[in-house]
Design a protein around this motif. Sequence first.
Motif, PDB file in Angstrom:
ATOM      1  N   ASP A   1       0.822  -1.210   0.000  1.00 44.71           N
ATOM      2  CA  ASP A   1       0.000   0.000   0.000  1.00 44.71           C
ATOM      3  C   ASP A   1       0.855   1.258   0.000  1.00 44.71           C
ATOM      4  O   ASP A   1       0.487   2.267  -0.611  1.00 44.71           O
TER       5      ASP A   1
ATOM      6  N   THR B   1       1.800   1.804  -3.477  1.00 42.03           N
ATOM      7  CA  THR B   1       0.660   2.283  -4.267  1.00 42.03           C
ATOM      8  C   THR B   1       0.557   3.809  -4.226  1.00 42.03           C
ATOM      9  O   THR B   1       0.204   4.432  -5.217  1.00 42.03           O
TER      10      THR B   1
ATOM     11  N   ARG C   1      -8.397   6.293   1.141  1.00 35.34           N
ATOM     12  CA  ARG C   1      -8.541   5.214   0.174  1.00 35.34           C
ATOM     13  C   ARG C   1      -8.297   3.826   0.782  1.00 35.34           C
ATOM     14  O   ARG C   1      -8.743   2.828   0.228  1.00 35.34           O
TER      15      ARG C   1
ATOM     16  N   GLU D   1     -10.631  -0.439  -1.539  1.00 34.35           N
ATOM     17  CA  GLU D   1     -10.643  -1.904  -1.635  1.00 34.35           C
ATOM     18  C   GLU D   1     -12.070  -2.424  -1.657  1.00 34.35           C
ATOM     19  O   GLU D   1     -12.394  -3.401  -2.332  1.00 34.35           O
TER      20      GLU D   1
ATOM     21  N   THR E   1     -11.589  -5.437  -4.305  1.00 32.93           N
ATOM     22  CA  THR E   1     -10.311  -6.131  -4.133  1.00 32.93           C
ATOM     23  C   THR E   1     -10.166  -6.635  -2.708  1.00 32.93           C
ATOM     24  O   THR E   1      -9.300  -7.454  -2.426  1.00 32.93           O
TER      25      THR E   1
ATOM     26  N   ASN F   1     -16.014 -10.554  -9.833  1.00 32.74           N
ATOM     27  CA  ASN F   1     -15.168  -9.499 -10.385  1.00 32.74           C
ATOM     28  C   ASN F   1     -13.751  -9.786  -9.933  1.00 32.74           C
ATOM     29  O   ASN F   1     -13.498  -9.835  -8.738  1.00 32.74           O
ATOM     30  N   PRO F   2     -12.827  -9.982 -10.872  1.00 28.43           N
ATOM     31  CA  PRO F   2     -11.472 -10.333 -10.430  1.00 28.43           C
ATOM     32  C   PRO F   2     -10.918  -9.259  -9.493  1.00 28.43           C
ATOM     33  O   PRO F   2     -10.998  -8.072  -9.809  1.00 28.43           O
ATOM     34  N   PRO F   3     -10.402  -9.645  -8.336  1.00 21.96           N
ATOM     35  CA  PRO F   3      -9.955  -8.659  -7.350  1.00 21.96           C
ATOM     36  C   PRO F   3      -8.562  -8.145  -7.682  1.00 21.96           C
ATOM     37  O   PRO F   3      -7.603  -8.391  -6.964  1.00 21.96           O
ATOM     38  N   VAL F   4      -8.462  -7.409  -8.778  1.00 24.10           N
ATOM     39  CA  VAL F   4      -7.149  -6.935  -9.209  1.00 24.10           C
ATOM     40  C   VAL F   4      -7.017  -5.434  -8.934  1.00 24.10           C
ATOM     41  O   VAL F   4      -7.984  -4.705  -9.002  1.00 24.10           O
ATOM     42  N   TYR F   5      -5.797  -5.039  -8.598  1.00 23.85           N
ATOM     43  CA  TYR F   5      -5.528  -3.624  -8.367  1.00 23.85           C
ATOM     44  C   TYR F   5      -5.136  -2.996  -9.690  1.00 23.85           C
ATOM     45  O   TYR F   5      -4.120  -3.373 -10.282  1.00 23.85           O
TER      46      TYR F   5
ATOM     47  N   GLU G   1      -3.832  -0.297 -10.593  1.00 26.71           N
ATOM     48  CA  GLU G   1      -2.605   0.489 -10.759  1.00 26.71           C
ATOM     49  C   GLU G   1      -1.348  -0.380 -10.650  1.00 26.71           C
ATOM     50  O   GLU G   1      -0.240   0.112 -10.779  1.00 26.71           O
ATOM     51  N   MET G   2      -1.534  -1.688 -10.431  1.00 25.21           N
ATOM     52  CA  MET G   2      -0.359  -2.534 -10.250  1.00 25.21           C
ATOM     53  C   MET G   2       0.074  -3.213 -11.548  1.00 25.21           C
ATOM     54  O   MET G   2      -0.715  -3.425 -12.460  1.00 25.21           O
TER      55      MET G   2
ATOM     56  N   TYR H   1       2.367 -10.132  -4.826  1.00 29.17           N
ATOM     57  CA  TYR H   1       1.613  -9.748  -3.628  1.00 29.17           C
ATOM     58  C   TYR H   1       0.653 -10.869  -3.224  1.00 29.17           C
ATOM     59  O   TYR H   1       0.607 -11.287  -2.069  1.00 29.17           O
TER      60      TYR H   1
END
Lengths: 258, 310
Positions: A15, A18, A91, A96, A101, B82-86, B88-89, B97
């Motif tokens: 995080d 990020t 955030r 999340e 996520t 919904n795929p739990p993807v970030y 911005e990564m 991760y």
Amino acid sequence: MSFKPKKIWTIAWKDFRTYFTSPIAYIIIAGFLIIMGWMFFFNLSHFNMQALQYKQMGMGKSMSITEGIIRPLYGNMNVIFLFLVPFITMRLFAEERKQQTIQLLMTSPISIAEMVVGKFFSAFFLVFTMLMLTVVYPIILWIFGNPDYGPILTSYMGTLMLSSCYVAAGVFFSSMTENQIVAGALTFAAGLFFWLINWASQSAGPVFSDILDYMSLIQHYNNFSQGIIDTTDIVFYLSFVFVSLFLSHRVLDSYRWR
Amino acid sequence: MIEVSDLTKAYGPRAAIQNLNFTIGKGEIVGFLGPNGAGKSTTMKILTGFMPATSGTAKVAGFDVFSQAIDVKRNVGYLPENPPVYMEMIVEDYLEYAAKLHDVERGKLRSSISSAIERTGLTGVRKRIIGNLSKGYRQRVGLAQALVHNPQVLILDEPTVGLDPVQIIEIRELIKGLAGHHTVILSSHILPEVTATCQRIIVINKGHIVAQDTIEKLTTRMRQGLLFNLQVKNASAGGINAIKSISGVKSVGNEGSKLVIEIEPNQSELRDRIIEIAVSEKMGVLEFAPEKLSLEEVFLQLTTNEGAHS
């Protein structure tokens, strides 16, 4: 319940990174440094002018860098953190939840406590980074003057602890909602409330006024700004952080039951 | 590998699932089939340890989903709707991760990430930012996330939703390839999906299991009596009447040159008689075949006459 530093670190580091892969960290740090730089410059030049006047009157010895520069500078820094920390923490969980996520975290072999503490540290590290960037001001003072280093160190300690309280409150409000704006606004409101809570102490009764004074976040900072480390203050700040994080834990735990 | 008994989840007075019972063996691929809102996702969330059940027990990989949730989570790979993807990564960082969160040892980190990337066909995009990928690739990243710690059990909630036909086929092949090594549960409301990948299906409707069996058995069992299609050149009235008069033949439908003949169950030797008559009546037999009830029809029957066949 598991509580492993490795897991906490995994979350905190991800995080923290990020913040830097989005514009958030850069905007906040830049804004912070511009305002702080301006304040430092203003304090310093004002102090210089005064020092010159005092010298002409033969009172140069009565000037104190601690009172004239350090205390107002770090006092103001606390106000700025009150404004900026909500933008940092809003955030953490809200996003999340919005992006869903959080399901990754919730279905990973980690405890909610690890999650909450990890999130707390990610924002804490950013605040710590911002604080470390301001070390340049005391260095300037050291080069051109002879400041007392005790109050500077305790000011940093106090500011870090006070900001930790904002961060912990931010974690809590972020865990409560999917909406980042709501999370940020509540964090700011709560921070301001606990800052001003002792305003009512003058008109309150003897016992109640003590309680209000004790509850005030800024009241506990005063000692730090004067170079005094009192365990009462440290205990208050740490309890504030603990209670906020505990409440976040409860909120997130209840999320599973819905 | 997965044992579920009397599993119930209620939201207030409304039960999302009620007294589910099923077991899934090691290496099986099982499809969870049901209309939207049937309780598929709820069941899956309980099995991942994400959500506790109201009553009943579920064991995954030998661990109780409630009291040993952490152990369950370590052995389960989960791909939510919904795929739990970030967004911005970077793909690789994200998988790293996910792997770390799932206790993959430091020494095995690189190899598990590479293997997940290879298996899901992400090699070309491993350095890209997830937010810039197409929906299909994001879905694959989600799948890679579920696979990265090499779990014993994979729970995939509608894994091919929103993908284009080529991608769907690729993902199906991928899932089929997992059989044997992993136990897979996948949910879907799309039938061909399940027929294409699963060995066994569990049909669930309104929170109840209405059927669970292999696809072949399910389709046979659903056939009420037996239907045969007789394709002829010349569907003469005499011929039809002659077939009707055979004892054991329940009805003969006439759709132009195609006769749909229904006979009583366990009377398959009647087929000889039917053919004999058709030939002797000079109908000109072109084709004679049992009518296969498609899974689609089975599904409709199951979910519309709830409980009638369970």
